[in-house]
Design a protein around this motif. Structure first.
Motif, short mmCIF file in Angstrom:
data_model
loop_
_atom_site.label_atom_id
_atom_site.label_comp_id
_atom_site.label_asym_id
_atom_site.label_seq_id
_atom_site.Cartn_x
_atom_site.Cartn_y
_atom_site.Cartn_z
N GLY A 168 -13.03 12.90 -2.40
CA GLY A 168 -14.06 12.52 -1.44
C GLY A 168 -14.28 13.60 -0.41
O GLY A 168 -14.63 14.73 -0.73
N VAL A 169 -13.97 13.28 0.83
CA VAL A 169 -14.21 14.19 1.94
C VAL A 169 -13.36 15.47 1.82
O VAL A 169 -13.72 16.50 2.38
CB VAL A 169 -13.98 13.48 3.30
N TYR A 170 -12.26 15.43 1.05
CA TYR A 170 -11.43 16.63 0.88
C TYR A 170 -12.00 17.60 -0.15
O TYR A 170 -11.44 18.67 -0.37
CB TYR A 170 -10.00 16.25 0.53
N VAL A 220 0.88 -1.16 0.00
CA VAL A 220 0.00 0.00 0.00
C VAL A 220 0.92 1.21 0.00
O VAL A 220 1.86 1.29 0.80
CB VAL A 220 -0.93 0.04 1.23
N ILE A 221 0.65 2.12 -0.91
CA ILE A 221 1.40 3.37 -0.97
C ILE A 221 0.47 4.46 -0.46
O ILE A 221 -0.56 4.75 -1.07
CB ILE A 221 1.89 3.67 -2.40
N HIS A 222 0.82 5.03 0.68
CA HIS A 222 -0.01 6.04 1.33
C HIS A 222 0.40 7.42 0.83
O HIS A 222 1.59 7.74 0.83
CB HIS A 222 0.18 5.98 2.85
N THR A 223 -0.57 8.22 0.43
CA THR A 223 -0.30 9.59 0.01
C THR A 223 -1.36 10.50 0.61
O THR A 223 -2.51 10.08 0.79
CB THR A 223 -0.23 9.73 -1.52
N VAL A 224 -0.97 11.71 0.94
CA VAL A 224 -1.88 12.66 1.58
C VAL A 224 -2.26 13.73 0.56
O VAL A 224 -1.42 14.52 0.14
CB VAL A 224 -1.23 13.32 2.82
N GLY A 225 -3.52 13.72 0.16
CA GLY A 225 -4.01 14.70 -0.79
C GLY A 225 -4.33 16.02 -0.12
O GLY A 225 -4.57 16.07 1.09
N PRO A 226 -4.36 17.08 -0.91
CA PRO A 226 -4.73 18.39 -0.36
C PRO A 226 -6.24 18.52 -0.24
O PRO A 226 -7.00 17.92 -1.00
CB PRO A 226 -4.19 19.37 -1.42
N VAL A 227 -6.67 19.32 0.72
CA VAL A 227 -8.08 19.70 0.83
C VAL A 227 -8.33 20.75 -0.23
O VAL A 227 -7.53 21.68 -0.41
CB VAL A 227 -8.39 20.25 2.24
N PHE A 228 -9.43 20.62 -0.97
CA PHE A 228 -9.75 21.58 -2.02
C PHE A 228 -10.04 22.95 -1.42
O PHE A 228 -10.69 23.07 -0.39
CB PHE A 228 -10.96 21.12 -2.84
N SER A 229 -9.55 23.98 -2.10
CA SER A 229 -9.83 25.36 -1.72
C SER A 229 -10.17 26.16 -2.96
O SER A 229 -9.36 26.20 -3.90
CB SER A 229 -8.61 26.00 -1.04
N PRO A 230 -11.32 26.80 -2.99
CA PRO A 230 -11.65 27.64 -4.15
C PRO A 230 -10.81 28.93 -4.19
O PRO A 230 -10.76 29.60 -5.21
CB PRO A 230 -13.14 27.95 -3.95
N ARG A 231 -10.12 29.26 -3.09
CA ARG A 231 -9.35 30.50 -3.02
C ARG A 231 -7.85 30.30 -3.24
O ARG A 231 -7.11 31.26 -3.40
CB ARG A 231 -9.57 31.18 -1.67
#
Length: 171
Positions: free
Chosen positions: A123-125, A78-89
């Motif tokens: 998803g949740v991000y 399993v390769i774990h990666t941390v995605g960014p939370v989306f920001s419209p700004r």
């Protein structure tokens, strides 16, 4: 490298490496992360805890990637990666592309031939699905790994899969 779109459950993919859309703690969570930890079993959590106790005391940074065993999953790693939370700004698309590039680099270093990716941050991000697909395909289409011959983008649900097909066809 061949890029394949698949509708389904990433935890059921028979590949060498499954990419986990993890949170920075590496200790499990909801969505893809929770599903991978539940189905993969305690061996994944144990390795994640060891990583936290050694190299990643403050957690894994957004855009970075690290590998562990796949435990009970039908994969080797399993390769774990941390995605960014989306920001419209704020444009965080570089961080999202880094998730795919760094995960693919780790897979190649491991000698993985096949890799299954979730749609990181969609998803949740809160990342809009169409753009999340576009960012993933931008990286995967440009990649020239030494060992990885197939990258699967595993899409959860018919609606998400339809969006991904449309984006892929539009090029």
């Amino acid at each position: 490298m061949e890029i394949v779109l698949v509708e389904g459950d990433i935890t059921a993919q028979r590949v060498d490496a499954i990419v986990n859309a993890a949170n920075s703690s590496l200790l499990g969570g909801g969505g893809v992360d929770g599903a991978i930890h539940r189905r993969g079993g305690p061996a994944i959590l144990a390795e994640c805890q060891a990583l936290r106790a050694s190299r990643y005391g403050r957690g894994l940074s957004t855009g970075q990637a690290v590998a562990t065993t796949a435990g009970n999953l039908p994969a080797r790693w399993v390769i774990h990666t941390v995605g960014p939370v989306f920001s419209p700004r704020e444009d965080r698309s570089t961080l999202l592309r880094d998730c795919y590039a760094n995960s693919l680099r780790i897979a190649d270093e491991l000698g993985a031939g096949t890799v299954a990716f979730p749609l990181v941050s969609a998803g949740v991000y809160g990342w809009p699905v169409e753009d999340a697909v576009r960012q993933a395909l931008t990286v995967l289409n440009a990649a020239t790994p030494a060992y990885v011959t197939e990258a699967r983008l595993v899409l959860f649900g018919a609606e998400t899969y339809a969006v991904a097909e449309r984006v892929a066809e539009a090029g």
